[in-house]
Write an enzyme that holds these catalytic residues in place. Structure first.
Site, PDB file in Angstrom:
ATOM      1  N   THR A 184      34.184  41.515  44.171  1.00 40.15           N
ATOM      2  CA  THR A 184      34.665  42.465  43.177  1.00 40.15           C
ATOM      3  C   THR A 184      33.535  43.221  42.474  1.00 40.15           C
ATOM      4  O   THR A 184      32.542  42.623  42.102  1.00 40.15           O
ATOM      5  CB  THR A 184      35.491  41.749  42.066  1.00 40.15           C
ATOM      6  OG1 THR A 184      36.480  40.957  42.676  1.00 40.15           O
ATOM      7  CG2 THR A 184      36.128  42.723  41.117  1.00 40.15           C
ATOM      8  N   ARG A 212      48.639  39.699  50.017  1.00 41.27           N
ATOM      9  CA  ARG A 212      48.188  38.987  48.809  1.00 41.27           C
ATOM     10  C   ARG A 212      47.521  39.976  47.836  1.00 41.27           C
ATOM     11  O   ARG A 212      46.682  40.772  48.208  1.00 41.27           O
ATOM     12  CB  ARG A 212      47.190  37.895  49.216  1.00 41.27           C
ATOM     13  CG  ARG A 212      46.581  37.112  48.047  1.00 41.27           C
ATOM     14  CD  ARG A 212      45.230  37.658  47.649  1.00 41.27           C
ATOM     15  NE  ARG A 212      44.548  36.796  46.676  1.00 41.27           N
ATOM     16  CZ  ARG A 212      43.457  37.159  46.020  1.00 41.27           C
ATOM     17  NH1 ARG A 212      42.921  38.351  46.213  1.00 41.27           N
ATOM     18  NH2 ARG A 212      42.890  36.336  45.176  1.00 41.27           N
ATOM     19  N   VAL A 213      47.910  39.902  46.591  1.00 41.20           N
ATOM     20  CA  VAL A 213      47.309  40.741  45.554  1.00 41.20           C
ATOM     21  C   VAL A 213      46.645  39.829  44.530  1.00 41.20           C
ATOM     22  O   VAL A 213      47.281  38.913  44.004  1.00 41.20           O
ATOM     23  CB  VAL A 213      48.379  41.625  44.867  1.00 41.20           C
ATOM     24  CG1 VAL A 213      47.793  42.377  43.687  1.00 41.20           C
ATOM     25  CG2 VAL A 213      48.983  42.604  45.872  1.00 41.20           C
ATOM     26  N   GLY A 214      45.367  40.065  44.266  1.00 39.63           N
ATOM     27  CA  GLY A 214      44.657  39.251  43.279  1.00 39.63           C
ATOM     28  C   GLY A 214      44.754  39.848  41.897  1.00 39.63           C
ATOM     29  O   GLY A 214      45.660  40.628  41.581  1.00 39.63           O
ATOM     30  N   ASP A 215      43.795  39.495  41.059  1.00 39.21           N
ATOM     31  CA  ASP A 215      43.815  39.948  39.668  1.00 39.21           C
ATOM     32  C   ASP A 215      43.382  41.405  39.501  1.00 39.21           C
ATOM     33  O   ASP A 215      43.801  42.082  38.566  1.00 39.21           O
ATOM     34  CB  ASP A 215      42.903  39.062  38.812  1.00 39.21           C
ATOM     35  CG  ASP A 215      41.448  39.118  39.283  1.00 39.21           C
ATOM     36  OD1 ASP A 215      41.220  39.041  40.514  1.00 39.21           O
ATOM     37  OD2 ASP A 215      40.545  39.247  38.437  1.00 39.21           O
ATOM     38  N   THR A 235      35.823  38.767  37.564  1.00 38.78           N
ATOM     39  CA  THR A 235      35.449  38.594  38.961  1.00 38.78           C
ATOM     40  C   THR A 235      35.623  37.122  39.335  1.00 38.78           C
ATOM     41  O   THR A 235      35.404  36.242  38.507  1.00 38.78           O
ATOM     42  CB  THR A 235      33.994  39.051  39.194  1.00 38.78           C
ATOM     43  OG1 THR A 235      33.640  38.819  40.563  1.00 38.78           O
ATOM     44  CG2 THR A 235      32.997  38.317  38.310  1.00 38.78           C
ATOM     45  N   GLY A 236      36.031  36.881  40.569  1.00 37.55           N
ATOM     46  CA  GLY A 236      36.188  35.492  41.007  1.00 37.55           C
ATOM     47  C   GLY A 236      37.548  35.244  41.610  1.00 37.55           C
ATOM     48  O   GLY A 236      38.129  36.125  42.250  1.00 37.55           O
ATOM     49  N   GLY A 238      40.926  35.358  41.973  1.00 38.91           N
ATOM     50  CA  GLY A 238      41.995  36.164  41.388  1.00 38.91           C
ATOM     51  C   GLY A 238      43.326  35.460  41.334  1.00 38.91           C
ATOM     52  O   GLY A 238      44.170  35.772  40.484  1.00 38.91           O
TER      53      GLY A 238
END
Ligand code: GLY
Length: 324
Positions: A184, A212-215, A235-236, A238
């Site tokens: 990120t 898949r959707v992260g943060d 960052t990291g 999600g």
């Protein structure tokens, strides 16, 4: 999350010598002029481009967008844009969001394929539509309507990494060795006149399940900006961080009176308090307030957040404080 008063907070922090020592680096005094704070090594070029954009008459939104474009365009960054590692089926799916603290409005795209600059598509969702988030095929079609050209986002290197992963009979995980996967680009910036913007762009978790959707593209998670308070990005991991609405939690802590550094630490302590297994979680956060004061922190040494700071015309590359 229970708010903590300033005295309790300071006492808790003071207990960790290393933490206190590093805090001196991050919690610098307010400064006039533009300040940009971006995650990881890619943040250096991003901050420089952002500052240049602002100096040459662009808006703060332009600055954050153009800054993040530098990471998206770089084929050697395997976690963002062109060259980002693909999902389990070998398709690169990109997520991005940008939030304007003045209008309290964001634009975001999720699971966007074949377009290397998702932050620019997100910006156009913000500017040209009444929506906040477009995903998948709809986001792709919107990008085409806005004049973006589709392209192959796999590089020979990222294709080889995916083929190696596919060929490994022991592949059990959807997360790379963190040493290889500094994910990120998150950026927060202020123009020095009380205006803040946050932006974030990523190819997400390597080998993720398609869709898949992260943060990163979720407003309040990957980004949050409010000209009454400040801005934050994350960052990291999600999947984990989405459950904590990371960025809005930090901005709200600042609204209650915490400094950016205190707000970052407060949120990370909360994440660990709710589940001690999170002591090794890959979570890194950055924040700034409208006075240009900054904060940066991560939970664990195994995911040591490094970040780039641009202040008073000068770029620096720093390590955040670490809780454990
Ligand atoms: N923080 C990026 C992701 O998990 O997708």
């Amino acid at each position: 999350m229970q708010p903590i008063d300033r005295r309790t907070f300071v006492k808790a922090v003071a207990g960790t010598a290393a933490l206190a020592a590093r805090e001196a680096v991050t919690a610098t005094t307010a400064s006039p002029g533009a300040v940009f704070l971006s995650t990881w090594i890619q943040g250096k070029a991003a901050n420089a481009r952002a500052a240049e954009t602002l100096k040459s008459g662009g808006s703060l939104l332009d600055a954050v967008e153009k800054g993040i474009n530098t990471a998206e365009d770089d084929p050697n960054i395997t976690t963002v844009g062109y060259g980002g590692l693909p999902n389990a089926e070998g398709e690169v799916e990109l997520d991005a969001a940008i939030m304007d603290g003045a209008r309290h409005r964001a634009g975001a795209v999720a699971s966007l394929r074949q377009i290397k600059n998702p932050i620019s598509v997100a910006r156009l969702v913000l500017e040209k539509t009444r929506h906040t988030t477009l995903a998948g095929e709809g986001a792709f079609r919107f990008a085409l309507q806005m004049g973006f050209r589709p392209q192959q986002l796999l590089t020979p290197e990222s294709l080889k990494k995916w083929l190696d992963w596919k060929a490994d009979p022991k592949r059990q995980t959807f997360w790379l060795n963190p040493a290889d996967n500094h994910d990120t680009i998150g950026m927060v910036g202020t123009d020095g006149q009380g205006h803040v913007v946050a932006g974030c762009s990523t190819s997400g978790l390597a080998w993720k399940i398609p869709g898949r959707v992260g943060d990163s593209p979720l407003v309040g998670c990957g980004v949050y900006a409010d000209d009454n308070v400040g801005a934050a990005s994350a960052t990291g991991d999600g999947d984990l961080m989405t459950n904590y609405c990371t960025s809005i939690s930090i901005v709200h802590a600042m609204a209650r009176g915490a400094s950016p550094q205190e707000a970052c630490v407060e949120l990370l302590r909360h994440i660990v308090k709710t589940d001690p297994a999170n002591r090794t979680a890959q979570v890194g956060v950055i924040a700034l307030n409208t006075r240009g004061e900054i904060g940066a922190a991560c939970i664990a040494k195994n995911f040591q957040l490094k970040y780039a700071l641009w202040r008073e015309g000068e770029g620096r590359f720093l390590e955040s404080i670490t809780l454990f």
